[in-house]
Write a protein that holds these residues in place. Structure first.
Motif, PDB file in Angstrom:
ATOM      1  N   GLY A  99       2.132  21.944  15.765  1.00  0.00           N
ATOM      2  CA  GLY A  99       2.496  22.932  14.758  1.00  0.00           C
ATOM      3  C   GLY A  99       1.475  22.949  13.643  1.00  0.00           C
ATOM      4  O   GLY A  99       1.605  22.226  12.658  1.00  0.00           O
ATOM      5  N   LEU A 100       0.426  23.764  13.799  1.00  0.00           N
ATOM      6  CA  LEU A 100      -0.652  23.798  12.825  1.00  0.00           C
ATOM      7  C   LEU A 100      -0.315  24.728  11.664  1.00  0.00           C
ATOM      8  O   LEU A 100       0.390  25.721  11.831  1.00  0.00           O
ATOM      9  N   MET A 106       0.895  27.316  16.312  1.00  0.00           N
ATOM     10  CA  MET A 106       1.068  27.324  14.863  1.00  0.00           C
ATOM     11  C   MET A 106       2.535  27.072  14.523  1.00  0.00           C
ATOM     12  O   MET A 106       3.435  27.384  15.308  1.00  0.00           O
ATOM     13  N   GLN A 107       2.785  26.516  13.340  1.00  0.00           N
ATOM     14  CA  GLN A 107       4.156  26.258  12.901  1.00  0.00           C
ATOM     15  C   GLN A 107       4.945  27.555  12.777  1.00  0.00           C
ATOM     16  O   GLN A 107       4.400  28.626  12.547  1.00  0.00           O
ATOM     17  N   SER A 108       6.265  27.438  12.929  1.00  0.00           N
ATOM     18  CA  SER A 108       7.218  28.540  12.715  1.00  0.00           C
ATOM     19  C   SER A 108       6.999  29.702  13.664  1.00  0.00           C
ATOM     20  O   SER A 108       7.267  30.852  13.319  1.00  0.00           O
ATOM     21  N   GLN A 109       6.533  29.420  14.872  1.00  0.00           N
ATOM     22  CA  GLN A 109       6.348  30.430  15.902  1.00  0.00           C
ATOM     23  C   GLN A 109       7.272  30.112  17.083  1.00  0.00           C
ATOM     24  O   GLN A 109       7.642  28.961  17.293  1.00  0.00           O
ATOM     25  N   TRP A 110       7.588  31.118  17.867  1.00  0.00           N
ATOM     26  CA  TRP A 110       8.451  30.884  19.021  1.00  0.00           C
ATOM     27  C   TRP A 110       7.864  29.823  19.934  1.00  0.00           C
ATOM     28  O   TRP A 110       8.589  28.946  20.431  1.00  0.00           O
ATOM     29  N   ASN A 111       6.570  29.862  20.186  1.00  0.00           N
ATOM     30  CA  ASN A 111       5.967  28.958  21.177  1.00  0.00           C
ATOM     31  C   ASN A 111       5.997  27.490  20.745  1.00  0.00           C
ATOM     32  O   ASN A 111       5.932  26.606  21.595  1.00  0.00           O
ATOM     33  N   THR A 112       6.106  27.225  19.442  1.00  0.00           N
ATOM     34  CA  THR A 112       6.128  25.831  18.992  1.00  0.00           C
ATOM     35  C   THR A 112       7.534  25.334  18.657  1.00  0.00           C
ATOM     36  O   THR A 112       7.700  24.155  18.326  1.00  0.00           O
ATOM     37  N   ARG A 113       8.514  26.202  18.743  1.00  0.00           N
ATOM     38  CA  ARG A 113       9.882  25.729  18.540  1.00  0.00           C
ATOM     39  C   ARG A 113      10.308  24.877  19.730  1.00  0.00           C
ATOM     40  O   ARG A 113       9.777  25.007  20.837  1.00  0.00           O
ATOM     41  N   LYS A 148       2.517  17.998  14.404  1.00  0.00           N
ATOM     42  CA  LYS A 148       1.209  17.350  14.499  1.00  0.00           C
ATOM     43  C   LYS A 148       0.126  18.416  14.610  1.00  0.00           C
ATOM     44  O   LYS A 148       0.384  19.537  15.064  1.00  0.00           O
ATOM     45  N   ASN A 149      -1.092  18.048  14.212  1.00  0.00           N
ATOM     46  CA  ASN A 149      -2.202  18.999  14.261  1.00  0.00           C
ATOM     47  C   ASN A 149      -3.365  18.503  15.107  1.00  0.00           C
ATOM     48  O   ASN A 149      -4.474  19.019  15.031  1.00  0.00           O
ATOM     49  N   ARG A 150      -3.086  17.501  15.909  1.00  0.00           N
ATOM     50  CA  ARG A 150      -4.051  16.956  16.859  1.00  0.00           C
ATOM     51  C   ARG A 150      -3.287  16.556  18.125  1.00  0.00           C
ATOM     52  O   ARG A 150      -2.064  16.576  18.160  1.00  0.00           O
ATOM     53  N   ILE A 151      -4.027  16.173  19.173  1.00  0.00           N
ATOM     54  CA  ILE A 151      -3.374  15.646  20.371  1.00  0.00           C
ATOM     55  C   ILE A 151      -2.438  14.510  19.985  1.00  0.00           C
ATOM     56  O   ILE A 151      -1.292  14.440  20.426  1.00  0.00           O
TER      57      ILE A 151
END
Length: 297
Positions: A115-116, A168-175, A199-202
């Motif tokens: 979630g960037l 990215m944060q707050s998007q459907w794909n990262t929920r 997290k913003n890295r592996i």
């Protein structure tokens, strides 16, 4: 160290307890019960009140539930865009065995997702940016890296969704993926509410300080049970960094999956049990919690 718990460098019988580590961070091993990861104040203190005996690969381990967290990595809605695979199977096992066991034992449940933020995106290092900006054959994927608009996507079940900006944060794909989201919402109502971090890295623990690691330290967590996907990438990257930050690390192998093949799974499990911690199973956690020992004092 007392005469009853000897330094591993001293000459001793194979049946004597062995203290591994240092005076502030140690395990106790003995031939009968295996590795004690409960972290009493000193090796000769009374046993920690609540204890879970956990069968691991080629080892027995004992953990203290109130000093333990279950860390579930990357069970995000991206899973819904693929046919059922090893990762969705891992999710099923996590939700059937690991999460209920954690709730019953009083183990903190932590969900850790990609979630960037825009600031993260503006400061990506080249190696991280290349992960999704290039095909495996080395050729670039134009406009397909972190932050690109995924647009309208069709899930494997046939539902059409606006997937949002990639990772990215707050998007459907990262929920959290549907079943995991339901478990998370249920966990918010428990006596030890679930926590969700990004997290913003592996690795979710690569920086010196992250929201997740700060929370774990402040909560007095010593032992981390890892599950999620992909085993050899985000799960193991986070586990390795957690080990270097002095957490005890246990990979729950049946609660992990990787689309990189069985050899990648096997090599990751082998490296974990030889160098980073232990390999156990969600089913073993469930069994251990069912037999959990609670001291009278």
């Amino acid at each position: 160290m007392s005469s009853e718990t000897r330094d591993p460098c001293e000459e001793q019988s194979s049946s004597d307890p062995v203290a591994l580590g240092n005076s502030k961070n140690f395990w106790i091993w003995n031939a009968e019960t295996g590795f004690d990861l409960t972290h009493p104040a000193t090796p000769t203190d009374e046993p920690v009140v609540s204890r879970i005996e956990l069968e691991a690969y080629n080892a027995k381990i004992t953990i203290a539930p109130h000093k333990t967290a279950l860390v579930i990595v990357d069970l995000q809605n991206l899973l819904a865009l693929e046919p059922p695979n090893v990762n969705t199977r891992a999710e099923e096992i996590i939700l059937k065995y690991a999460v209920p066991a954690a709730r019953k034992a009083g183990i903190q449940v932590v969900w850790l997702n990609w979630g960037l933020t825009q600031e993260d995106l503006d400061n990506l290092n080249p190696a991280t940016e290349r992960i999704h900006a290039f095909h495996p054959d080395g050729s670039p994927q134009l406009n397909k890296g972190f932050g690109h608009d995924m647009g309208l996507q069709k899930t494997f079940s046939g539902e059409e969704v606006q997937a949002g900006r990639f990772l990215m944060q707050s998007q459907w794909n990262t929920r959290l993926h549907g079943p995991s989201e339901a478990a998370y919402q249920e966990g918010l109502k428990t006596s030890i509410p679930d926590r969700l971090f990004y997290k913003n890295r592996i690795s979710g623990m690569c920086q010196a300080k992250t929201d997740c690691t700060d929370f774990l330290v402040q909560a007095g967590i010593k032992t981390l049970l890892f599950a999620g996907c992909n085993t050899d990438v985000c799960v193991m990257g986070t586990l390795q960094d957690a080990s270097l930050k002095n957490f005890d690390c246990i990979l729950l192998a049946d609660g992990t999956g990787t689309t990189n093949g069985e050899k990648a799974q096997w090599a990751t499990e082998r490296n974990c049990r030889k160098g980073w911690g232990f390999v156990s199973y969600c089913t073993a956690l469930s069994d251990g919690v069912a037999k959990m020992k609670v001291s009278a004092h």
